[in-house]
Design a protein around this motif. Structure first.
Motif, PDB file in Angstrom:
ATOM      1  N   HIS A 126       0.833  -1.208   0.000  1.00 31.48           N
ATOM      2  CA  HIS A 126       0.000   0.000   0.000  1.00 31.48           C
ATOM      3  C   HIS A 126       0.866   1.256   0.000  1.00 31.48           C
ATOM      4  CE1 HIS A 126      -3.445  -2.612   0.874  1.00 31.48           C
ATOM      5  NE2 HIS A 126      -4.209  -1.585   0.587  1.00 31.48           N
ATOM      6  N   ALA A 127       2.121   1.115   0.373  1.00 25.80           N
ATOM      7  CA  ALA A 127       3.029   2.264   0.312  1.00 25.80           C
ATOM      8  C   ALA A 127       3.131   2.798  -1.111  1.00 25.80           C
ATOM      9  CB  ALA A 127       4.414   1.874   0.825  1.00 25.80           C
ATOM     10  N   HIS A 128       3.023   1.920  -2.115  1.00 30.47           N
ATOM     11  CA  HIS A 128       3.101   2.356  -3.508  1.00 30.47           C
ATOM     12  C   HIS A 128       1.940   3.299  -3.844  1.00 30.47           C
ATOM     13  CE1 HIS A 128       6.366  -0.368  -4.125  1.00 30.47           C
ATOM     14  NE2 HIS A 128       5.633  -1.450  -3.944  1.00 30.47           N
ATOM     15  N   LEU A 163       0.605   4.022   8.212  1.00 31.19           N
ATOM     16  CA  LEU A 163       0.091   2.698   7.883  1.00 31.19           C
ATOM     17  C   LEU A 163       1.203   1.656   7.935  1.00 31.19           C
ATOM     18  CD1 LEU A 163      -2.059   0.730   6.847  1.00 31.19           C
ATOM     19  CD2 LEU A 163      -1.579   1.554   4.526  1.00 31.19           C
ATOM     20  N   MET A 164       2.344   1.969   7.373  1.00 30.85           N
ATOM     21  CA  MET A 164       3.455   1.018   7.380  1.00 30.85           C
ATOM     22  C   MET A 164       3.917   0.701   8.793  1.00 30.85           C
ATOM     23  SD  MET A 164       3.980   0.135   4.251  1.00 30.85           S
ATOM     24  CE  MET A 164       2.198   0.317   4.030  1.00 30.85           C
ATOM     25  N   ARG A 165       3.868   1.682   9.671  1.00 29.26           N
ATOM     26  CA  ARG A 165       4.379   1.490  11.035  1.00 29.26           C
ATOM     27  C   ARG A 165       3.342   0.885  11.971  1.00 29.26           C
ATOM     28  NH1 ARG A 165       7.436   7.374  11.807  1.00 29.26           N
ATOM     29  NH2 ARG A 165       9.357   6.836  10.691  1.00 29.26           N
ATOM     30  N   VAL A 180       3.159  10.997  13.570  1.00 32.16           N
ATOM     31  CA  VAL A 180       4.394  10.821  12.807  1.00 32.16           C
ATOM     32  C   VAL A 180       5.373  11.909  13.227  1.00 32.16           C
ATOM     33  CG1 VAL A 180       5.423  10.700  10.507  1.00 32.16           C
ATOM     34  CG2 VAL A 180       3.094   9.839  10.881  1.00 32.16           C
ATOM     35  N   THR A 181       6.415  11.517  13.914  1.00 30.01           N
ATOM     36  CA  THR A 181       7.328  12.496  14.504  1.00 30.01           C
ATOM     37  C   THR A 181       8.084  13.305  13.452  1.00 30.01           C
ATOM     38  OG1 THR A 181       9.071  10.800  14.666  1.00 30.01           O
ATOM     39  CG2 THR A 181       7.633  11.111  16.577  1.00 30.01           C
ATOM     40  N   GLU A 182       8.198  12.774  12.240  1.00 28.12           N
ATOM     41  CA  GLU A 182       8.926  13.477  11.182  1.00 28.12           C
ATOM     42  C   GLU A 182       8.092  14.544  10.473  1.00 28.12           C
ATOM     43  OE1 GLU A 182      10.512   9.222  11.441  1.00 28.12           O
ATOM     44  OE2 GLU A 182       8.563  10.243  11.424  1.00 28.12           O
ATOM     45  N   ALA A 183       6.834  14.705  10.869  1.00 29.70           N
ATOM     46  CA  ALA A 183       5.962  15.690  10.215  1.00 29.70           C
ATOM     47  C   ALA A 183       6.484  17.105  10.459  1.00 29.70           C
ATOM     48  CB  ALA A 183       4.540  15.570  10.740  1.00 29.70           C
ATOM     49  N   PRO A 184       6.529  17.953   9.433  1.00 26.36           N
ATOM     50  CA  PRO A 184       6.999  19.328   9.619  1.00 26.36           C
ATOM     51  C   PRO A 184       6.111  20.090  10.603  1.00 26.36           C
ATOM     52  CG  PRO A 184       6.934  18.764   7.286  1.00 26.36           C
ATOM     53  CD  PRO A 184       6.235  17.659   8.010  1.00 26.36           C
ATOM     54  N   ALA A 223       9.979   3.069   6.174  1.00 25.42           N
ATOM     55  CA  ALA A 223       8.877   2.461   6.916  1.00 25.42           C
ATOM     56  C   ALA A 223       8.342   1.237   6.190  1.00 25.42           C
ATOM     57  CB  ALA A 223       7.763   3.485   7.122  1.00 25.42           C
ATOM     58  N   GLN A 224       8.294   1.291   4.862  1.00 25.47           N
ATOM     59  CA  GLN A 224       7.844   0.132   4.094  1.00 25.47           C
ATOM     60  C   GLN A 224       8.818  -1.033   4.245  1.00 25.47           C
ATOM     61  OE1 GLN A 224       7.614   0.703  -0.159  1.00 25.47           O
ATOM     62  NE2 GLN A 224       6.499  -1.201  -0.493  1.00 25.47           N
ATOM     63  N   ALA A 225      10.101  -0.739   4.171  1.00 26.99           N
ATOM     64  CA  ALA A 225      11.112  -1.798   4.288  1.00 26.99           C
ATOM     65  C   ALA A 225      11.055  -2.481   5.655  1.00 26.99           C
ATOM     66  CB  ALA A 225      12.496  -1.216   4.042  1.00 26.99           C
TER      67      ALA A 225
END
Length: 250
Positions: A126-128, A163-165, A180-184, A223-225
């Motif tokens: 679903h990441a795609h 979703l991936m996490r 999501v901690t990486e969100a600006p 996250a997908q990996a």
């Protein structure tokens, strides 16, 4: 939800030619950044009679209706249950967001069963979907510089990462900024600006947002990996059984 929008949408559902199995609010209201003049996007599934699927005539699997109600533009799109289920199995995050939307206008037991089966179609692939959706919205932003496609770009990237996490479909951008901690950090300001106008320039530093979008693409890749989600859906047979039962019951 309908009360929050100041609209009674039940008559719209009752006027449809075939039974509506569910209808939810999607679009900017679901994503958490509606404007004062945002339209109302209704999405769902209907059930064609079995006779419509066994004859020579092509069935109307997708129905779309747009109208103006009390100054608000309304947009209703529903798919026949078979088409909707097939879309669920095609790693289509968009239909899962519709199915799992907390903004429910109309529900049935079939809707509740579909919701319960939704985890069985989630995959790392679903990441795609979210990666591609983000790319489309970013290209639109680069062309017109408007705030709306920029927010869509960030929203879908953060939805994909979450979703991936977490293995959970979350489409609400204000919630995602906390998950999501990486969100600006500046997304809250952009969301507030979007509330004032549906269209208009974003008024941002393009180099800065480009760097953040590229960074989030990398976060999504990682996250997908690392995702614990399976590579293929496991819910095919259960959805098939549900579809056959509901169709035959009419």
């Amino acid at each position: 939800m309908t009360a929050a929008l100041g609209l009674d949408l039940r008559p719209v559902i009752e006027q449809q030619p075939d039974p509506v199995l569910f209808a939810t609010v999607s679009g900017a209201h679901l994503y958490g950044f509606p404007s004062r003049d945002s339209d109302v996007d209704l999405r769902g599934a209907h059930l064609l009679p079995a006779a419509a699927l066994v004859g020579l005539r092509e069935p109307e699997e997708t129905r779309s209706r747009m109208w103006d109600r009390d100054g608000v533009e309304m947009d209703l799109v529903t798919h026949d249950l078979r088409k909707f289920v097939r879309l669920m199995l095609r790693r289509n995050g968009y239909v899962l967001e519709q199915l799992l939307s907390p903004l429910v206008v109309h529900t049935t037991e079939t809707h509740r069963e579909l919701t319960a089966l939704a985890p069985g179609v989630l995959t790392s692939h679903h990441a795609h979907h979210y990666r591609g959706f983000a790319g489309t919205q970013w290209r639109l932003f680069e062309r017109n510089g408007e705030l709306k496609p920029l927010l869509y770009t960030f929203r879908v990237l953060l939805t994909g990462i979450h979703l991936m996490r977490a293995g959970e479909v979350q489409a609400h951008l204000p919630t995602l900024t906390g998950e999501v901690t990486e969100a600006p950090a500046y997304l809250a300001e952009l969301i507030a600006a979007k509330a004032e106008r549906e269209h208009g320039g974003a008024g941002v530093d393009r180099d800065r947002v480009r760097a953040d979008v590229e960074r989030l693409h990398g976060v999504l890749d990682g996250a997908q990996a690392a995702s614990a989600l399976p590579g293929a859906p496991s819910g095919h047979d259960a959805l098939h059984d549900l579809l056959v039962r509901v169709r035959l019951e009419g």
